[in-house]
Design an enzyme around this catalytic site. Structure first.
Site, PDB file in Angstrom:
ATOM      1  N   HIS A  14      50.166 -24.304  32.260  1.00  0.00           N
ATOM      2  CA  HIS A  14      49.238 -25.381  32.632  1.00  0.00           C
ATOM      3  C   HIS A  14      48.525 -24.978  33.917  1.00  0.00           C
ATOM      4  O   HIS A  14      49.150 -24.480  34.849  1.00  0.00           O
ATOM      5  CB  HIS A  14      50.020 -26.686  32.841  1.00  0.00           C
ATOM      6  N   HIS A  60      40.108 -26.263  39.740  1.00  0.00           N
ATOM      7  CA  HIS A  60      40.594 -27.589  39.389  1.00  0.00           C
ATOM      8  C   HIS A  60      39.576 -28.599  39.876  1.00  0.00           C
ATOM      9  O   HIS A  60      39.285 -28.672  41.062  1.00  0.00           O
ATOM     10  CB  HIS A  60      41.962 -27.842  40.027  1.00  0.00           C
TER      11      HIS A  60
END
Length: 482
Positions: A14, A60
Protein backbone atom coordinates in the site's frame (compact mmCIF):
# COMPACT_ATOMS: atom_id res chain seq x y z
CA UNK A 1 0.34 -21.92 -10.49
CA UNK A 2 -2.17 -22.83 -13.19
CA UNK A 3 -5.39 -21.52 -11.61
CA UNK A 4 -6.80 -18.03 -12.31
CA UNK A 5 -5.23 -15.13 -10.41
CA UNK A 6 -8.38 -14.89 -8.31
CA UNK A 7 -7.50 -18.26 -6.72
CA UNK A 8 -4.42 -16.83 -4.97
CA UNK A 9 -3.49 -14.62 -2.06
CA UNK A 10 -1.11 -12.06 -3.57
CA UNK A 11 1.65 -10.21 -1.70
CA UNK A 12 0.36 -6.62 -1.83
CA UNK A 13 1.80 -3.26 -0.82
CA UNK A 14 0.00 0.00 0.00
CA UNK A 15 1.38 3.43 -0.96
CA UNK A 16 4.48 1.57 -2.05
CA UNK A 17 6.45 4.74 -2.84
CA UNK A 18 6.45 6.23 0.70
CA UNK A 19 9.65 5.99 2.73
CA UNK A 20 7.98 6.32 6.15
CA UNK A 21 4.79 7.78 7.62
CA UNK A 22 1.74 8.60 5.52
CA UNK A 23 1.86 12.36 6.06
CA UNK A 24 5.32 13.81 5.68
CA UNK A 25 7.73 11.11 4.49
CA UNK A 26 9.35 11.47 1.08
CA UNK A 27 8.26 9.64 -2.04
CA UNK A 28 10.95 7.44 -3.57
CA UNK A 29 11.52 4.40 -5.70
CA UNK A 30 13.71 2.89 -2.95
CA UNK A 31 10.83 1.33 -0.93
CA UNK A 32 9.36 -0.02 -4.18
CA UNK A 33 12.65 -1.75 -4.99
CA UNK A 34 12.91 -3.12 -1.45
CA UNK A 35 9.34 -4.49 -1.60
CA UNK A 36 9.91 -6.17 -4.96
CA UNK A 37 13.12 -7.79 -3.70
CA UNK A 38 11.15 -9.17 -0.75
CA UNK A 39 8.67 -10.76 -3.16
CA UNK A 40 5.81 -8.23 -3.14
CA UNK A 41 3.76 -8.67 -6.33
CA UNK A 42 1.33 -5.73 -6.15
CA UNK A 43 2.72 -2.19 -6.09
CA UNK A 44 0.54 0.89 -5.63
CA UNK A 45 1.28 4.29 -7.16
CA UNK A 46 -0.74 7.48 -6.62
CA UNK A 47 -0.37 9.61 -9.73
CA UNK A 48 -1.18 13.33 -9.68
CA UNK A 49 -0.63 16.32 -11.97
CA UNK A 50 2.22 18.67 -11.12
CA UNK A 51 1.48 22.29 -10.23
CA UNK A 52 1.34 23.36 -13.89
CA UNK A 53 -0.69 20.26 -14.86
CA UNK A 54 1.66 19.40 -17.73
CA UNK A 55 3.43 16.43 -16.13
CA UNK A 56 2.78 13.51 -13.78
CA UNK A 57 4.19 12.92 -10.32
CA UNK A 58 3.91 10.11 -7.80
CA UNK A 59 2.94 11.33 -4.34
CA UNK A 60 0.32 11.06 -1.65
CA UNK A 61 -2.38 13.59 -2.46
CA UNK A 62 -3.25 14.44 1.14
CA UNK A 63 0.25 15.23 2.28
CA UNK A 64 3.25 17.47 1.89
CA UNK A 65 5.44 14.65 0.67
CA UNK A 66 8.13 15.33 -1.90
CA UNK A 67 6.98 13.93 -5.27
CA UNK A 68 9.01 11.53 -7.34
CA UNK A 69 8.98 11.23 -11.12
CA UNK A 70 6.64 8.53 -12.36
CA UNK A 71 9.10 7.42 -15.03
CA UNK A 72 11.71 6.77 -12.33
CA UNK A 73 9.31 4.51 -10.44
CA UNK A 74 8.32 2.65 -13.61
CA UNK A 75 11.95 2.03 -14.58
CA UNK A 76 12.74 0.73 -11.09
CA UNK A 77 9.77 -1.63 -11.26
CA UNK A 78 10.96 -2.93 -14.63
CA UNK A 79 14.48 -3.50 -13.33
CA UNK A 80 13.54 -5.25 -10.08
CA UNK A 81 10.10 -6.76 -10.76
CA UNK A 82 11.34 -10.33 -11.14
CA UNK A 83 14.41 -10.33 -8.90
CA UNK A 84 12.58 -12.45 -6.28
CA UNK A 85 9.88 -14.17 -8.36
CA UNK A 86 9.08 -14.79 -12.04
CA UNK A 87 5.35 -14.36 -11.48
CA UNK A 88 3.44 -11.25 -12.59
CA UNK A 89 3.66 -7.86 -10.93
CA UNK A 90 0.44 -5.85 -10.72
CA UNK A 91 0.68 -2.05 -10.62
CA UNK A 92 -2.43 -0.53 -9.07
CA UNK A 93 -2.79 3.12 -10.02
CA UNK A 94 -4.76 5.61 -7.97
CA UNK A 95 -5.37 8.04 -10.79
CA UNK A 96 -6.07 11.76 -10.32
CA UNK A 97 -5.19 12.83 -13.86
CA UNK A 98 -6.76 14.71 -16.74
CA UNK A 99 -7.34 12.75 -19.99
CA UNK A 100 -4.30 14.45 -21.57
CA UNK A 101 -2.06 13.30 -18.73
CA UNK A 102 -3.60 9.83 -18.85
CA UNK A 103 -2.46 9.67 -22.46
CA UNK A 104 1.02 10.75 -21.35
CA UNK A 105 1.06 8.02 -18.70
CA UNK A 106 0.04 5.47 -21.33
CA UNK A 107 3.04 6.53 -23.42
CA UNK A 108 5.40 6.27 -20.42
CA UNK A 109 4.11 2.85 -19.43
CA UNK A 110 4.23 1.49 -22.97
CA UNK A 111 7.74 2.79 -23.66
CA UNK A 112 9.05 1.51 -20.31
CA UNK A 113 7.58 -2.00 -20.28
CA UNK A 114 6.98 -2.75 -23.97
CA UNK A 115 6.20 -6.43 -24.50
CA UNK A 116 6.29 -7.07 -20.75
CA UNK A 117 2.84 -5.46 -20.51
CA UNK A 118 -0.17 -7.73 -20.42
CA UNK A 119 -2.92 -6.07 -22.46
CA UNK A 120 -5.93 -8.34 -23.04
CA UNK A 121 -7.56 -8.47 -26.46
CA UNK A 122 -11.07 -7.95 -25.09
CA UNK A 123 -12.11 -4.80 -23.27
CA UNK A 124 -13.13 -6.72 -20.18
CA UNK A 125 -11.79 -10.10 -19.07
CA UNK A 126 -14.31 -12.87 -18.48
CA UNK A 127 -11.78 -14.83 -16.43
CA UNK A 128 -8.41 -13.90 -15.04
CA UNK A 129 -5.33 -15.60 -16.56
CA UNK A 130 -3.05 -17.84 -14.50
CA UNK A 131 0.23 -16.79 -12.86
CA UNK A 132 1.98 -19.41 -14.98
CA UNK A 133 0.76 -17.78 -18.22
CA UNK A 134 1.69 -14.33 -16.92
CA UNK A 135 5.28 -15.06 -15.96
CA UNK A 136 7.52 -12.00 -16.38
CA UNK A 137 4.53 -9.81 -17.26
CA UNK A 138 3.41 -6.44 -15.86
CA UNK A 139 -0.31 -5.90 -15.26
CA UNK A 140 -1.99 -2.50 -14.88
CA UNK A 141 -5.06 -2.21 -12.68
CA UNK A 142 -7.03 1.01 -12.16
CA UNK A 143 -10.41 2.63 -12.70
CA UNK A 144 -11.47 3.68 -16.21
CA UNK A 145 -10.60 7.09 -17.67
CA UNK A 146 -12.71 10.00 -16.48
CA UNK A 147 -14.38 10.49 -19.83
CA UNK A 148 -15.97 7.06 -19.43
CA UNK A 149 -17.47 8.20 -16.17
CA UNK A 150 -18.62 11.55 -17.49
CA UNK A 151 -20.32 9.94 -20.47
CA UNK A 152 -21.91 7.29 -18.27
CA UNK A 153 -23.03 9.96 -15.80
CA UNK A 154 -24.67 11.93 -18.61
CA UNK A 155 -26.41 8.77 -19.79
CA UNK A 156 -27.74 8.13 -16.29
CA UNK A 157 -29.02 11.71 -16.07
CA UNK A 158 -30.91 11.22 -19.33
CA UNK A 159 -32.35 7.93 -18.11
CA UNK A 160 -33.43 9.60 -14.86
CA UNK A 161 -34.99 12.69 -16.43
CA UNK A 162 -38.16 12.03 -14.40
CA UNK A 163 -36.28 13.04 -11.21
CA UNK A 164 -36.05 9.50 -9.90
CA UNK A 165 -33.51 9.51 -7.04
CA UNK A 166 -30.55 7.20 -7.58
CA UNK A 167 -29.28 5.00 -4.77
CA UNK A 168 -26.72 6.42 -2.36
CA UNK A 169 -23.12 6.17 -3.51
CA UNK A 170 -21.33 3.53 -1.47
CA UNK A 171 -22.98 4.35 1.84
CA UNK A 172 -21.60 1.03 3.03
CA UNK A 173 -18.07 2.26 2.34
CA UNK A 174 -18.31 5.87 3.44
CA UNK A 175 -19.87 5.46 6.86
CA UNK A 176 -18.02 7.30 9.65
CA UNK A 177 -15.05 5.23 10.78
CA UNK A 178 -14.97 3.28 13.99
CA UNK A 179 -11.92 4.67 15.70
CA UNK A 180 -11.28 1.70 17.95
CA UNK A 181 -7.60 1.09 18.59
CA UNK A 182 -6.12 -2.37 18.06
CA UNK A 183 -4.11 -3.47 21.07
CA UNK A 184 -0.97 -4.48 19.23
CA UNK A 185 -0.27 -2.26 16.25
CA UNK A 186 -2.40 0.90 16.47
CA UNK A 187 -1.21 2.63 19.65
CA UNK A 188 -0.15 5.81 17.86
CA UNK A 189 -3.09 6.26 15.45
CA UNK A 190 -4.54 9.77 15.59
CA UNK A 191 -8.21 10.46 16.29
CA UNK A 192 -9.16 11.62 12.80
CA UNK A 193 -11.78 10.89 10.15
CA UNK A 194 -11.45 8.40 7.31
CA UNK A 195 -10.02 10.22 4.31
CA UNK A 196 -7.98 7.62 2.48
CA UNK A 197 -10.64 6.02 0.29
CA UNK A 198 -9.30 4.76 -3.00
CA UNK A 199 -10.47 6.83 -5.94
CA UNK A 200 -12.32 4.05 -7.75
CA UNK A 201 -15.86 5.24 -8.13
CA UNK A 202 -17.65 3.07 -10.64
CA UNK A 203 -17.69 -0.26 -12.42
CA UNK A 204 -14.99 -0.13 -15.05
CA UNK A 205 -16.33 -2.36 -17.80
CA UNK A 206 -18.55 0.20 -19.54
CA UNK A 207 -19.31 0.46 -23.29
CA UNK A 208 -16.83 2.15 -25.58
CA UNK A 209 -17.03 5.94 -25.51
CA UNK A 210 -16.71 7.20 -29.05
CA UNK A 211 -14.87 10.41 -28.22
CA UNK A 212 -12.52 9.02 -25.60
CA UNK A 213 -9.45 11.22 -25.32
CA UNK A 214 -7.22 8.53 -23.81
CA UNK A 215 -7.86 5.26 -25.68
CA UNK A 216 -4.26 4.14 -25.24
CA UNK A 217 -4.58 4.51 -21.46
CA UNK A 218 -7.81 2.52 -21.43
CA UNK A 219 -6.15 -0.24 -23.47
CA UNK A 220 -3.45 -0.69 -20.81
CA UNK A 221 -5.93 -1.52 -18.02
CA UNK A 222 -5.98 -5.30 -17.75
CA UNK A 223 -7.79 -5.61 -14.39
CA UNK A 224 -10.55 -3.03 -14.20
CA UNK A 225 -11.27 -1.49 -10.83
CA UNK A 226 -14.28 0.29 -9.46
CA UNK A 227 -16.94 0.73 -6.80
CA UNK A 228 -20.36 0.26 -8.39
CA UNK A 229 -23.13 2.62 -7.39
CA UNK A 230 -25.50 1.28 -4.80
CA UNK A 231 -25.34 -0.69 -1.60
CA UNK A 232 -23.30 -3.59 -0.34
CA UNK A 233 -25.29 -6.26 -2.17
CA UNK A 234 -24.75 -4.52 -5.50
CA UNK A 235 -21.06 -4.01 -4.79
CA UNK A 236 -20.53 -7.73 -4.23
CA UNK A 237 -22.53 -8.80 -7.26
CA UNK A 238 -20.85 -11.53 -9.31
CA UNK A 239 -21.36 -11.04 -13.04
CA UNK A 240 -20.96 -14.08 -15.31
CA UNK A 241 -19.33 -12.31 -18.26
CA UNK A 242 -16.67 -10.15 -16.60
CA UNK A 243 -14.26 -9.88 -13.70
CA UNK A 244 -13.28 -6.77 -11.80
CA UNK A 245 -11.38 -5.52 -8.78
CA UNK A 246 -13.14 -3.98 -5.80
CA UNK A 247 -11.29 -1.97 -3.15
CA UNK A 248 -12.50 -1.65 0.44
CA UNK A 249 -10.95 -0.07 3.49
CA UNK A 250 -10.25 -2.37 6.42
CA UNK A 251 -13.28 -0.90 8.22
CA UNK A 252 -15.57 -1.34 5.21
CA UNK A 253 -14.48 -4.98 5.06
CA UNK A 254 -15.32 -5.51 8.72
CA UNK A 255 -18.78 -4.04 8.17
CA UNK A 256 -19.29 -6.12 5.04
CA UNK A 257 -18.29 -9.36 6.73
CA UNK A 258 -20.60 -8.78 9.68
CA UNK A 259 -23.76 -9.18 7.59
CA UNK A 260 -22.58 -10.43 4.18
CA UNK A 261 -19.62 -12.68 4.90
CA UNK A 262 -20.60 -15.44 2.47
CA UNK A 263 -21.29 -12.84 -0.25
CA UNK A 264 -17.71 -11.61 0.17
CA UNK A 265 -16.40 -15.17 -0.16
CA UNK A 266 -18.52 -15.77 -3.27
CA UNK A 267 -17.30 -12.50 -4.83
CA UNK A 268 -13.65 -13.44 -4.33
CA UNK A 269 -14.09 -16.81 -6.02
CA UNK A 270 -14.02 -15.00 -9.37
CA UNK A 271 -13.20 -11.33 -8.76
CA UNK A 272 -10.34 -9.54 -7.02
CA UNK A 273 -10.91 -7.92 -3.63
CA UNK A 274 -8.31 -5.46 -2.39
CA UNK A 275 -8.27 -4.30 1.23
CA UNK A 276 -6.32 -1.21 2.26
CA UNK A 277 -5.48 0.46 5.61
CA UNK A 278 -7.76 3.08 7.11
CA UNK A 279 -6.75 6.71 6.66
CA UNK A 280 -5.92 7.26 10.32
CA UNK A 281 -2.87 5.00 10.14
CA UNK A 282 -0.62 8.02 9.71
CA UNK A 283 2.33 6.14 11.21
CA UNK A 284 2.12 3.42 8.52
CA UNK A 285 0.85 0.81 10.97
CA UNK A 286 -1.20 -2.14 9.73
CA UNK A 287 -4.34 -4.10 10.48
CA UNK A 288 -5.11 -7.77 11.06
CA UNK A 289 -4.72 -9.53 7.69
CA UNK A 290 -6.58 -12.71 8.65
CA UNK A 291 -10.00 -11.05 8.30
CA UNK A 292 -9.35 -10.49 4.60
CA UNK A 293 -7.73 -13.88 4.01
CA UNK A 294 -10.48 -15.91 5.70
CA UNK A 295 -12.98 -14.22 3.36
CA UNK A 296 -10.88 -14.88 0.25
CA UNK A 297 -9.49 -11.36 -0.31
CA UNK A 298 -6.55 -11.69 -2.69
CA UNK A 299 -4.92 -8.29 -2.17
CA UNK A 300 -4.58 -7.49 1.52
CA UNK A 301 -2.60 -4.28 1.04
CA UNK A 302 -0.03 -3.48 3.73
CA UNK A 303 2.23 -0.57 4.60
CA UNK A 304 5.67 -2.12 4.17
CA UNK A 305 7.54 0.94 5.48
CA UNK A 306 7.34 0.12 9.19
CA UNK A 307 7.14 -3.00 11.28
CA UNK A 308 4.90 -4.68 13.82
CA UNK A 309 3.20 -7.97 14.59
CA UNK A 310 0.69 -7.71 11.75
CA UNK A 311 3.48 -7.15 9.23
CA UNK A 312 5.26 -10.20 10.67
CA UNK A 313 2.12 -12.21 9.86
CA UNK A 314 2.25 -10.93 6.29
CA UNK A 315 5.90 -11.98 6.01
CA UNK A 316 4.95 -15.40 7.39
CA UNK A 317 2.05 -16.00 5.02
CA UNK A 318 4.21 -15.25 1.98
CA UNK A 319 7.02 -17.54 3.04
CA UNK A 320 4.63 -20.14 1.59
CA UNK A 321 5.00 -21.48 -1.95
CA UNK A 322 8.71 -20.77 -2.15
CA UNK A 323 8.28 -17.07 -1.39
CA UNK A 324 7.07 -16.36 -4.94
CA UNK A 325 4.43 -13.84 -3.82
CA UNK A 326 1.44 -16.02 -4.74
CA UNK A 327 -0.16 -18.44 -2.27
CA UNK A 328 -2.96 -20.70 -3.47
CA UNK A 329 -6.13 -20.14 -1.50
CA UNK A 330 -7.47 -23.19 0.40
CA UNK A 331 -9.96 -25.26 -1.59
CA UNK A 332 -12.76 -24.53 0.88
CA UNK A 333 -12.65 -20.83 -0.10
CA UNK A 334 -13.10 -21.75 -3.78
CA UNK A 335 -15.68 -24.55 -3.50
CA UNK A 336 -19.40 -24.21 -4.06
CA UNK A 337 -21.42 -26.84 -2.21
CA UNK A 338 -24.14 -28.89 -3.97
CA UNK A 339 -26.79 -26.67 -2.36
CA UNK A 340 -25.09 -23.55 -3.79
CA UNK A 341 -23.61 -22.37 -0.49
CA UNK A 342 -19.98 -21.35 0.08
CA UNK A 343 -17.63 -21.36 3.07
CA UNK A 344 -19.03 -19.47 6.04
CA UNK A 345 -16.19 -17.97 8.16
CA UNK A 346 -18.59 -17.70 11.11
CA UNK A 347 -19.47 -21.39 11.14
CA UNK A 348 -18.55 -23.45 14.20
CA UNK A 349 -15.98 -25.88 12.79
CA UNK A 350 -14.54 -29.06 14.33
CA UNK A 351 -10.83 -29.48 15.07
CA UNK A 352 -9.05 -30.91 12.00
CA UNK A 353 -5.64 -31.56 13.51
CA UNK A 354 -3.47 -30.61 16.47
CA UNK A 355 -0.02 -29.10 16.15
CA UNK A 356 2.42 -29.93 18.94
CA UNK A 357 5.39 -27.59 19.28
CA UNK A 358 8.32 -28.29 21.57
CA UNK A 359 10.78 -25.48 22.31
CA UNK A 360 14.07 -27.05 23.31
CA UNK A 361 16.58 -24.20 23.45
CA UNK A 362 17.90 -21.04 21.82
CA UNK A 363 21.37 -19.91 20.79
CA UNK A 364 23.24 -17.23 18.85
CA UNK A 365 22.39 -14.05 20.75
CA UNK A 366 25.94 -13.78 22.13
CA UNK A 367 27.16 -13.64 18.52
CA UNK A 368 24.62 -11.12 17.17
CA UNK A 369 24.36 -8.75 20.19
CA UNK A 370 26.77 -6.90 22.46
CA UNK A 371 27.20 -8.36 25.94
CA UNK A 372 25.44 -5.32 27.44
CA UNK A 373 22.54 -5.17 24.94
CA UNK A 374 19.89 -6.79 27.15
CA UNK A 375 21.32 -6.24 30.63
CA UNK A 376 24.25 -4.09 31.70
CA UNK A 377 25.43 -6.30 34.54
CA UNK A 378 24.23 -9.86 33.94
CA UNK A 379 23.34 -12.33 31.16
CA UNK A 380 19.79 -12.05 29.75
CA UNK A 381 16.63 -13.70 31.09
CA UNK A 382 14.99 -15.10 27.92
CA UNK A 383 11.51 -16.54 27.49
CA UNK A 384 9.66 -17.62 24.32
CA UNK A 385 6.08 -16.86 23.26
CA UNK A 386 4.54 -19.44 20.95
CA UNK A 387 1.07 -19.31 19.44
CA UNK A 388 -1.26 -19.36 16.47
CA UNK A 389 -2.61 -16.59 14.27
CA UNK A 390 -5.58 -17.69 12.18
CA UNK A 391 -9.34 -17.84 12.40
CA UNK A 392 -10.62 -16.56 15.76
CA UNK A 393 -11.26 -20.04 17.15
CA UNK A 394 -7.62 -21.05 16.53
CA UNK A 395 -5.89 -17.95 17.88
CA UNK A 396 -3.93 -18.32 21.11
CA UNK A 397 -0.55 -17.39 22.60
CA UNK A 398 1.40 -19.30 25.25
CA UNK A 399 4.84 -18.78 26.74
CA UNK A 400 7.67 -20.67 28.35
CA UNK A 401 9.13 -19.93 31.75
CA UNK A 402 11.99 -17.45 31.73
CA UNK A 403 15.53 -18.74 32.02
CA UNK A 404 17.58 -16.40 34.14
CA UNK A 405 21.14 -15.29 33.37
CA UNK A 406 21.72 -17.50 30.34
CA UNK A 407 22.82 -16.59 26.80
CA UNK A 408 21.94 -20.15 25.70
CA UNK A 409 18.59 -20.85 27.41
CA UNK A 410 17.15 -24.37 27.59
CA UNK A 411 13.38 -24.38 28.10
CA UNK A 412 12.40 -27.91 27.03
CA UNK A 413 8.66 -27.09 27.05
CA UNK A 414 5.90 -28.42 24.78
CA UNK A 415 2.64 -26.81 23.67
CA UNK A 416 -0.40 -28.22 21.83
CA UNK A 417 -2.54 -26.17 19.46
CA UNK A 418 -5.88 -27.63 18.23
CA UNK A 419 -6.56 -26.23 14.75
CA UNK A 420 -9.96 -25.87 13.07
CA UNK A 421 -8.61 -24.17 9.93
CA UNK A 422 -4.95 -25.23 9.69
CA UNK A 423 -4.84 -24.05 6.05
CA UNK A 424 -4.90 -20.41 7.24
CA UNK A 425 -2.95 -20.84 10.47
CA UNK A 426 0.42 -19.21 11.09
CA UNK A 427 2.76 -20.30 13.87
CA UNK A 428 3.92 -17.23 15.79
CA UNK A 429 7.22 -17.36 17.67
CA UNK A 430 8.71 -14.50 19.67
CA UNK A 431 11.61 -14.36 22.12
CA UNK A 432 11.80 -11.62 24.75
CA UNK A 433 14.17 -10.76 27.57
CA UNK A 434 12.44 -10.24 30.90
CA UNK A 435 13.01 -6.86 32.52
CA UNK A 436 11.63 -6.28 36.00
CA UNK A 437 11.72 -2.47 35.97
CA UNK A 438 11.05 -1.66 32.31
CA UNK A 439 9.35 -3.10 29.24
CA UNK A 440 10.70 -6.51 28.23
CA UNK A 441 13.33 -6.37 25.49
CA UNK A 442 12.69 -7.85 22.06
CA UNK A 443 15.03 -10.68 21.10
CA UNK A 444 13.64 -12.11 17.84
CA UNK A 445 10.57 -13.36 16.02
CA UNK A 446 9.31 -15.45 13.15
CA UNK A 447 5.98 -16.48 11.64
CA UNK A 448 5.67 -19.77 9.78
CA UNK A 449 2.75 -21.10 7.70
CA UNK A 450 1.45 -24.19 9.49
CA UNK A 451 0.55 -25.77 6.14
CA UNK A 452 4.26 -25.92 5.23
CA UNK A 453 5.71 -27.06 8.56
CA UNK A 454 7.53 -30.37 8.28
CA UNK A 455 7.42 -32.72 11.29
CA UNK A 456 10.65 -33.26 13.14
CA UNK A 457 13.36 -31.32 14.95
CA UNK A 458 14.28 -28.04 13.26
CA UNK A 459 16.70 -25.16 13.76
CA UNK A 460 14.42 -22.15 13.27
CA UNK A 461 16.07 -18.80 12.39
CA UNK A 462 14.71 -15.66 14.01
CA UNK A 463 14.24 -12.19 12.53
CA UNK A 464 14.43 -8.63 13.86
CA UNK A 465 11.49 -6.24 14.13
CA UNK A 466 11.83 -5.21 10.47
CA UNK A 467 11.78 -8.82 9.27
CA UNK A 468 15.51 -9.06 8.58
CA UNK A 469 17.07 -12.39 9.55
CA UNK A 470 19.62 -12.46 12.34
CA UNK A 471 22.96 -13.94 11.39
CA UNK A 472 23.19 -16.48 14.19
CA UNK A 473 20.06 -16.56 16.39
CA UNK A 474 18.20 -19.89 16.21
CA UNK A 475 15.66 -21.84 18.20
CA UNK A 476 15.80 -25.61 18.35
CA UNK A 477 12.18 -26.78 18.01
CA UNK A 478 10.18 -29.91 17.22
CA UNK A 479 6.93 -29.99 15.23
CA UNK A 480 4.42 -32.81 15.32
CA UNK A 481 0.88 -33.20 13.95
CA UNK A 482 -1.68 -35.44 15.65
Amino acid sequence: MTAPLSDYFIYTGHNSYLTGNQLSSDCSDVPIIKALKRGVRVVELDIWPNSTKDDVHVLHGRTLTTPVELIKCLKSIKEHAFSASPYPVVITLEDHLTPDLQAKVAQMVTQTFGKMLFCPDSECLKELPTPEKLKYRIIISTKPPKEYLEAESNKRKMNNSHNVKESDDDVWVKEPPELTVDQEDDKTDSDASENNQDNEETDACEPEVRLSRAPAYKHLIAIHAGKPKGGLKEGLKVEPDKVRRLSLSEQALEKATMSHGTDVVRFTQKNILRIYPKGTRFNSSNYKPLIGWMHGAQMVAFNMQGYGRYLWLMHGMFRSNGGCGYVKKPDFLMNVNPNGSVFNPKADLPVKKTLKVKVYMGDGWHLDFKQTHFDLYSPPDFYTRVGIAGVPADEIMKKTKKKEDDWTPVWDEEFAFPLRVPELALLRVEVHEYDMSERDDFAGQTCLPVSELKPGIRAVPLFNRKGEKFNSVRLLMRFEFI
